[in-house]
Design a protein around this motif. Sequence first.
Motif, PDB file in Angstrom:
ATOM      1  N   ASN A   6     -15.909   1.964 -90.588  1.00 22.84           N
ATOM      2  CA  ASN A   6     -14.837   2.165 -89.611  1.00 22.84           C
ATOM      3  C   ASN A   6     -13.857   0.990 -89.657  1.00 22.84           C
ATOM      4  OD1 ASN A   6     -13.772   3.825 -87.388  1.00 22.84           O
ATOM      5  ND2 ASN A   6     -14.067   1.930 -86.242  1.00 22.84           N
ATOM      6  N   GLU A   7     -14.393  -0.199 -89.796  1.00 22.01           N
ATOM      7  CA  GLU A   7     -13.518  -1.378 -89.849  1.00 22.01           C
ATOM      8  C   GLU A   7     -12.639  -1.361 -91.097  1.00 22.01           C
ATOM      9  OE1 GLU A   7     -16.167  -4.721 -89.362  1.00 22.01           O
ATOM     10  OE2 GLU A   7     -16.128  -4.554 -87.169  1.00 22.01           O
ATOM     11  N   GLY A   8     -13.124  -0.713 -92.166  1.00 19.59           N
ATOM     12  CA  GLY A   8     -12.312  -0.608 -93.382  1.00 19.59           C
ATOM     13  C   GLY A   8     -11.016   0.154 -93.162  1.00 19.59           C
ATOM     14  N   ASN A   9     -10.997   1.023 -92.170  1.00 14.44           N
ATOM     15  CA  ASN A   9      -9.795   1.822 -91.905  1.00 14.44           C
ATOM     16  C   ASN A   9      -8.685   1.023 -91.232  1.00 14.44           C
ATOM     17  OD1 ASN A   9     -10.904   4.377 -92.751  1.00 14.44           O
ATOM     18  ND2 ASN A   9     -12.151   4.329 -90.900  1.00 14.44           N
ATOM     19  N   ASN A  18     -15.477   5.717 -82.726  1.00 14.23           N
ATOM     20  CA  ASN A  18     -15.812   5.663 -84.158  1.00 14.23           C
ATOM     21  C   ASN A  18     -14.922   6.488 -85.073  1.00 14.23           C
ATOM     22  OD1 ASN A  18     -17.016   7.934 -82.906  1.00 14.23           O
ATOM     23  ND2 ASN A  18     -18.675   8.028 -84.382  1.00 14.23           N
ATOM     24  N   PHE A  19     -13.637   6.652 -84.724  1.00 11.22           N
ATOM     25  CA  PHE A  19     -12.768   7.234 -85.752  1.00 11.22           C
ATOM     26  C   PHE A  19     -11.431   6.518 -85.825  1.00 11.22           C
ATOM     27  CE2 PHE A  19     -11.343  10.363 -82.420  1.00 11.22           C
ATOM     28  CZ  PHE A  19      -9.960  10.271 -82.591  1.00 11.22           C
ATOM     29  N   THR A  20     -10.745   6.758 -86.956  1.00  8.91           N
ATOM     30  CA  THR A  20      -9.444   6.133 -87.201  1.00  8.91           C
ATOM     31  C   THR A  20      -8.509   7.147 -87.842  1.00  8.91           C
ATOM     32  OG1 THR A  20     -10.472   3.971 -87.527  1.00  8.91           O
ATOM     33  CG2 THR A  20      -8.261   4.244 -88.396  1.00  8.91           C
ATOM     34  N   ALA A  21      -7.262   7.165 -87.352  1.00  8.73           N
ATOM     35  CA  ALA A  21      -6.223   8.010 -87.948  1.00  8.73           C
ATOM     36  C   ALA A  21      -5.496   7.212 -89.018  1.00  8.73           C
ATOM     37  CB  ALA A  21      -5.248   8.458 -86.870  1.00  8.73           C
ATOM     38  N   TRP A  65     -13.882   9.822 -89.472  1.00 10.38           N
ATOM     39  CA  TRP A  65     -14.757   9.767 -88.294  1.00 10.38           C
ATOM     40  C   TRP A  65     -16.150   9.384 -88.805  1.00 10.38           C
ATOM     41  CZ3 TRP A  65     -13.633  13.570 -83.785  1.00 10.38           C
ATOM     42  CH2 TRP A  65     -14.400  13.226 -82.661  1.00 10.38           C
ATOM     43  N   HIS A  66     -16.584   8.189 -88.475  1.00 12.85           N
ATOM     44  CA  HIS A  66     -17.827   7.637 -89.039  1.00 12.85           C
ATOM     45  C   HIS A  66     -18.982   7.851 -88.066  1.00 12.85           C
ATOM     46  CE1 HIS A  66     -15.663   5.762 -92.356  1.00 12.85           C
ATOM     47  NE2 HIS A  66     -14.708   5.545 -91.473  1.00 12.85           N
ATOM     48  N   VAL A  67     -19.840   8.792 -88.410  1.00 11.45           N
ATOM     49  CA  VAL A  67     -20.879   9.227 -87.481  1.00 11.45           C
ATOM     50  C   VAL A  67     -22.236   8.697 -87.938  1.00 11.45           C
ATOM     51  CG1 VAL A  67     -21.945  11.212 -86.379  1.00 11.45           C
ATOM     52  CG2 VAL A  67     -19.538  11.317 -87.070  1.00 11.45           C
ATOM     53  N   ARG A  99      -6.814  -9.522 -88.088  1.00 12.17           N
ATOM     54  CA  ARG A  99      -6.747  -9.524 -86.618  1.00 12.17           C
ATOM     55  C   ARG A  99      -7.059  -8.162 -86.007  1.00 12.17           C
ATOM     56  NH1 ARG A  99      -0.974 -11.793 -85.468  1.00 12.17           N
ATOM     57  NH2 ARG A  99      -1.712 -13.208 -87.056  1.00 12.17           N
ATOM     58  N   ALA A 100      -6.722  -7.067 -86.722  1.00 11.75           N
ATOM     59  CA  ALA A 100      -7.026  -5.743 -86.163  1.00 11.75           C
ATOM     60  C   ALA A 100      -8.540  -5.499 -86.134  1.00 11.75           C
ATOM     61  CB  ALA A 100      -6.325  -4.646 -86.962  1.00 11.75           C
ATOM     62  N   VAL A 101      -9.214  -6.013 -87.150  1.00 11.07           N
ATOM     63  CA  VAL A 101     -10.677  -5.876 -87.178  1.00 11.07           C
ATOM     64  C   VAL A 101     -11.285  -6.604 -85.981  1.00 11.07           C
ATOM     65  CG1 VAL A 101     -12.760  -6.517 -88.458  1.00 11.07           C
ATOM     66  CG2 VAL A 101     -10.813  -5.551 -89.675  1.00 11.07           C
TER      67      VAL A 101
END
Length: 465
Positions: A205-208, A291-294, A309-311, A403-405
């Motif tokens: 998720n952080e990779g997004n 747990n998701f990112t657009a 969406w990382h489930v 910083r976003a992470v």
Amino acid sequence: MLPQEEQEILTRTGPGTPGGNLMRRYWQPAALSEELPPGGPPLSIRLLGEDLVLFRDEHGRPGLLGIHCAHRGADLSYGRIEDGGLRCLYHGWLYDRAGHCLEQPGEPSNSWTYSGERDSTSSSNISAQDVGGSDEQSSQAGAASTFHERIRHIAYPCEERAGAIFAYLGPGEPPLFPNYEFLTMPDEQVIVTKLWHECNYLQANEGNIDLSHLTFLHYTARNQGIGGGRNNAGGRPDGFSTVTIDGRGAAPAVEIADAELTRHGVRSYKVRRDFGPDQYQLYLTEFVLPNFTAFPGASRGDGGFGINWHVPIDDVNHWKYTFAFHREHAIDQEGWGHNWAVCTAGYRPTKNKANRYLQDRASMKTEVYTGIGFDFVIHDLWATEGQGPIQDRSNEHLGAMDRAVLASRRVLLKAILDLQEGVEPSNVVRDPSRNAFRIIARNGVFPESKSWKVVAGELEAEVRV
Ligand code: FES
Ligand SMILES: [Fe+2]
């Protein structure tokens, strides 16, 4: 560096864990609809560390139950679908989608005929209550068994949208099903698939929102990285660039990052400034709790959007569900087939840790920065799995581009701790008038006169809520 205690809170999602409690307050993808065709067999799944069985009843409605039968623990995923539910093969107990036990055909009609004698010379010294009957019942010879009425098997509500089956594993009344834009599209404008990842959900998720990786990890001779801007195409008969891929990635020292807290999570901005005197390139993704990112461009760069969406399957494996959608037209299913090209029928990656992602080191000079092909899905898989089953964040060293992470961890941690104090997360919705979300993503070039925050405001206005 993240303290170990916080790392545990953020990465553990099993039953009873603080992070798991937060995950369970949201509807989560449990399977793709295509995995559970009408009339097909039940599906054994693992979700948030729980072993479950997903099935459709005779009306095609999905139900999600604990996989181990409430009687003596047999595996319900082998069960019979009949008579309004799922029937266990061991002794025939029948469950409906709500976990009611409808039948126990093996129980005698008068349920339990124990006489009530409890002395050690009796042929049985087991009380009726020990085995599910009741002494009251036992005195009513001939009455129908009520044992089944007292069984409530583990059961979770399900909803089916946009090609996926979602489940609510939390306590109490489920919240409203969220009207995220991608879940309200006409069928032909959204598509979904998934890919197994052998690592904790959080690092993927952080990779997004770690956007500086785009111009390195995804740098190829076709493109200076996803979101890296200029297309290198041309110069060679195969459409590739004639450039040599160098060790500094596609855009050294021309990018900055910014992050912004939102009502639902964090927006991550990457701004690149080598696009001429009065413009900049913006790549924007948005993390949405929990747990998701657009992200932009899942529909072949024609204005579509994607959702990763990382489930968690458990703490060291997860599914990445990827929804792609377009506001204006149908998704080109063939054109968008990148994920099918990289995984097997079981949604397992063909390039994986076991075969070292089939890295071709000769290709690293002129074709692909990573040497593991052109599929960015595999690049991301390598990056996140390589961090270990659960990345040890006490040993990391974050820089200005991260910083976003950092912000996303702060937001997630706060939501987990707030919930422990009884505060419901902001995007768990119970009021229909608040069931609207302005989630945005973008990859585009904008004039310097317009800040990226202004761009974000304009993008919000485009969202169909
Ligand atoms: S174990 Fe399922 S009915 Fe007995
Ligand atoms: Fe990536």
